[in-house]
Design a protein around this motif. Structure first.
Motif, PDB file in Angstrom:
ATOM      1  N   HIS A   1     -52.009  14.389 -37.263  1.00  0.00           N
ATOM      2  CA  HIS A   1     -52.466  14.719 -35.909  1.00  0.00           C
ATOM      3  C   HIS A   1     -53.959  15.071 -35.921  1.00  0.00           C
ATOM      4  O   HIS A   1     -54.711  14.640 -35.038  1.00  0.00           O
TER       5      HIS A   1
ATOM      6  N   GLU B   1     -55.942  11.808 -36.405  1.00  0.00           N
ATOM      7  CA  GLU B   1     -55.854  10.877 -35.273  1.00  0.00           C
ATOM      8  C   GLU B   1     -56.513  11.403 -34.003  1.00  0.00           C
ATOM      9  O   GLU B   1     -56.959  10.622 -33.171  1.00  0.00           O
ATOM     10  N   THR B   2     -56.558  12.702 -33.840  1.00  0.00           N
ATOM     11  CA  THR B   2     -57.131  13.270 -32.608  1.00  0.00           C
ATOM     12  C   THR B   2     -58.614  13.592 -32.738  1.00  0.00           C
ATOM     13  O   THR B   2     -59.209  14.157 -31.833  1.00  0.00           O
TER      14      THR B   2
ATOM     15  N   GLU C   1     -61.824   8.540 -31.715  1.00  0.00           N
ATOM     16  CA  GLU C   1     -61.851   8.148 -30.305  1.00  0.00           C
ATOM     17  C   GLU C   1     -63.127   7.393 -29.991  1.00  0.00           C
ATOM     18  O   GLU C   1     -63.111   6.363 -29.324  1.00  0.00           O
TER      19      GLU C   1
END
Length: 417
Positions: free
Chosen positions: A379, A382-383, A388
């Motif tokens: 997590h 990926e975050t 992003e």
């Protein structure tokens, strides 16, 4: 015992009172009386214990008394420091404590023009704080005379030997009067340091504080097992969760420091670097911004940040574990200073397992593991805003490609070729 009970000049007591110091620390309590008696001292004490004031207070008092008796001009005390940052920091302490005395302290170091330093030296000073390189340059040029030196202070002696200044120190000794007082302060001691100390001093008073427990009790330690390529994601998460806290990040090399800075910039976190590859002016500006809370994160190498007093550092992050276990103690000593509590978190990859074992052997206990389960680990990665932003840049690049027929034609021609 309180500072007001010491037989030191009223001006020094006044300055100490303004700094808010009421009682001496252990190293100050044990060292100050011996220094005032003119004895040689070999003091071993961990970082953050108040070593600087332990020699600055009595030296300022003794020189202030002599100045009142109209003693001859000339440098009376030389303080040797391993790095420019430390030299500047120590000078500041002398100036603060000696504010209401007639004693003048000045600092010389490399990496800057020597003209202004020479001009100041010519006006006359009492205490010279210096790094070895610039000290020898100005002495060789005749701008510094050492024949009237009465007190020699070797500060952070272990660090000076680590940086290869053994021969420089021996060379300096030959230029100083034999009849002098020598104060030798170090965070750690080994056979080489002991040999040097006893060769420079006469029947020194040896003071050693907590050598078997080198780590400050005010620091909470933890280690998280994180792969090398993922460390930036966890540093990002920590910085964003504790955005009001001051975070000092240690890396192994100058290149690593710049890479971490760039990684933080990509996710909107402003950080400054402190390492030997930066110009002196930029290093001082980085320190100033971090000390004054203008920027909350500083990324540093061991050589640059060793011994530096930075107020209110809540977190020390060992982004890379140190190659030398002893440096772990110096790193984590940047937090939990005085009565404040601090946290030290180490990011350890699989390839750093052996380094972690050596650190635990050195501090004589197991560092508690900060468990990160697979889901949490994934997590965090990926975050990350970096992922992003990479995804957004790919979409933008694809949209630009679709919107521009010239780019499509170029790509087709490339394929044909």
């Amino acid at each position: 015992m309180r500072f007001e009970d010491y037989r030191i000049s009223p001006g020094i007591k006044q300055a100490i009172g303004k700094l808010g110091w009421k009682r001496p620390t252990d190293i100050q309590f044990k060292a100050i009386p011996h220094v005032l008696k003119g004895e040689d001292v070999l003091a071993i004490a961990q970082t953050g214990t108040g070593k600087t004031a332990a020699f600055a207070i009595p030296v300022l008092h003794m020189l202030d008394l002599k100045k009142q008796r109209h003693r001859p001009d000339g440098i009376k005390c030389v303080v040797m420091e391993p790095t420019r940052e430390l030299a500047i920091q120590i000078t500041r302490v002398f100036e603060q404590i000696g504010k209401h005395t007639g004693v003048k302290t000045f600092c010389v170091f490399g990496g800057v023009e020597q003209g202004p330093q020479i001009e100041k030296l010519e006006k006359g000073i009492d205490i010279l704080v210096a790094t070895p390189g610039r000290l020898f340059d100005l002495t060789a040029q005749g701008h510094i005379r050492l024949d009237r030196v009465e007190i020699l202070i070797l500060d952070e002696a272990d660090h000076m030997l680590d940086l290869g200044f053994y021969d420089d120190i021996q060379q300096l000794i030959r230029k100083l009067p034999r009849n002098r007082q020598t104060l030798f302060f170090s965070a750690t001691i080994d056979e080489k340091i002991k040999k040097l100390a006893y060769s420079l001093t006469k029947k020194p008073i040896r003071i050693s504080l907590s050598p078997k427990d080198p780590v400050s009790k005010n620091v909470d330690h933890a280690v998280a097992h994180i792969e090398m390529d993922d460390k930036r994601f966890f540093l990002e998460k920590l910085a964003k969760e504790y955005k009001d806290d001051k975070i000092l990040v240690f890396v192994r090399t100058q290149v690593r420091a710049e890479r971490v800075i760039k990684a933080m910039e990509r996710v909107g976190i402003e950080a400054v670097a402190l390492h030997g590859g930066k110009e002196q002016k930029l290093r001082l500006e980085s320190l100033r911004k971090f000390k004054q809370n203008e920027i909350k994160m500083m990324v540093a190498t061991d050589v640059s940040a060793r011994g530096i007093d930075i107020p209110n550092v809540q977190y020390v992050i060992n982004y890379d574990l140190p190659d030398v276990a002893e440096n772990y103690v110096h790193r984590v000593g940047r937090t939990g200073r005085g009565t404040a509590r601090g946290k030290a978190i180490s990011f350890a990859s699989d390839r750093e397992h052996e380094l972690l074992q050596k650190i635990e052997e050195y501090v004589s206990y197991k560092i508690s593991v900060m468990e990160v389960d697979k889901n949490t680990y994934q997590h965090v990665v990926e975050t990350s805003e970096e992922n992003e932003s990479d995804w957004k840049s790919l979409i933008k690049e694809h949209n630009d490609y679709l919107a521009d027929p010239k780019k499509r034609k170029k790509k087709k021609r490339g394929k044909k070729k």
